[in-house]
Write a protein that holds these residues in place. Structure first.
Motif, PDB file in Angstrom:
ATOM      1  N   GLN A  33      -5.724   0.254  -2.782  1.00 20.84           N
ATOM      2  CA  GLN A  33      -6.960   0.286  -1.743  1.00 20.84           C
ATOM      3  C   GLN A  33      -7.958  -0.672  -2.121  1.00 20.84           C
ATOM      4  N   GLN A  34      -8.248  -0.500  -3.450  1.00 19.24           N
ATOM      5  CA  GLN A  34      -9.334  -1.265  -3.897  1.00 19.24           C
ATOM      6  C   GLN A  34      -8.966  -2.729  -3.883  1.00 19.24           C
TER       7      GLN A  34
ATOM      8  N   THR B 274      -1.296  -5.825   5.100  1.00 19.23           N
ATOM      9  CA  THR B 274      -1.037  -4.483   4.134  1.00 19.23           C
ATOM     10  C   THR B 274       0.359  -4.403   4.307  1.00 19.23           C
TER      11      THR B 274
ATOM     12  N   HIS C 211     -10.418  -8.764   7.616  1.00 22.39           N
ATOM     13  CA  HIS C 211      -9.570  -7.408   7.081  1.00 22.39           C
ATOM     14  C   HIS C 211      -8.074  -7.553   7.615  1.00 22.39           C
TER      15      HIS C 211
ATOM     16  N   THR D 171       0.859  -1.274   0.012  1.00 24.93           N
ATOM     17  CA  THR D 171      -0.011   0.062  -0.015  1.00 24.93           C
ATOM     18  C   THR D 171       0.870   1.270   0.060  1.00 24.93           C
TER      19      THR D 171
ATOM     20  N   ALA E  68      -0.536   2.515  -3.988  1.00 28.78           N
ATOM     21  CA  ALA E  68      -1.605   3.224  -3.634  1.00 28.78           C
ATOM     22  C   ALA E  68      -2.306   4.131  -4.914  1.00 28.78           C
TER      23      ALA E  68
ATOM     24  N   VAL F 282      -7.228  -4.151  -1.585  1.00 27.13           N
ATOM     25  CA  VAL F 282      -7.382  -4.583  -0.299  1.00 27.13           C
ATOM     26  C   VAL F 282      -8.838  -4.778  -0.139  1.00 27.13           C
ATOM     27  N   GLU F 283      -9.557  -4.062  -0.527  1.00 22.52           N
ATOM     28  CA  GLU F 283     -11.031  -4.127  -0.353  1.00 22.52           C
ATOM     29  C   GLU F 283     -11.908  -5.390  -1.073  1.00 22.52           C
TER      30      GLU F 283
END
Length: 143
Positions: free
Chosen positions: A78-79, A105, A91, A68, A73, A81-82
């Motif tokens: 982030q997308q 992360t 998580h 990240t 980034a 990770v989601e």
């Protein structure tokens, strides 16, 4: 040979016991390394918590690490990770209920030219897009 002796032997090439902490950590737990090298447990804990390759809690059968840092980034880490959160139901910092997968992360995987980088069981997947995540998760579930 006792564990204490193994730790001391692993640290022997170094002029200062503090330099042998990482070698000792590969062998055993924090308290044993501190005792063998005559260091405080706090010092050994500080070294172990600084490096990503040491895990201070049990991890899953598979380890998924999403970089990240800035390069990743900027192109959608982030997308990614989601997408893993959604696909795995966990998580970052958690392990799936079945113990199969730990999601983390990380600050930098060193693959900035192929961002975003995902490291699965120490193998780089680059670049990884959110639409790649279901396939990766299925691979991990099926072994």
């Amino acid at each position: 040979m006792s564990l204490q002796e193994e730790i001391r032997e692993a640290a022997e090439p170094y002029p200062d016991p503090r330099s042998g902490v990482m070698s000792g950590l590969r062998l055993e737990a924090l308290a044993e390394v501190a005792e063998a090298l005559d260091l405080t447990p706090a010092h050994v804990q500080a070294v172990a918590s600084f490096y990503d390759m040491y895990h201070l809690a049990p991890i899953g059968e598979h380890l998924v690490e999403v970089c990240t840092n800035v390069s990743c980034a900027l192109v959608g880490a982030q997308q990614v990770v989601e997408a893993f959160e959604s696909e795995l139901g966990i998580h970052p910092g958690e392990t799936s209920d079945d113990g199969k997968v730990t999601l983390r992360t990380i600050e930098c995987a060193g693959g900035c030219g192929y961002a975003p980088v995902v490291v699965v069981d120490h193998r780089y997947r680059e670049p990884t897009k959110p639409e790649d995540v279901p396939r990766i998760a299925q691979e991990l579930r099926s072994g």
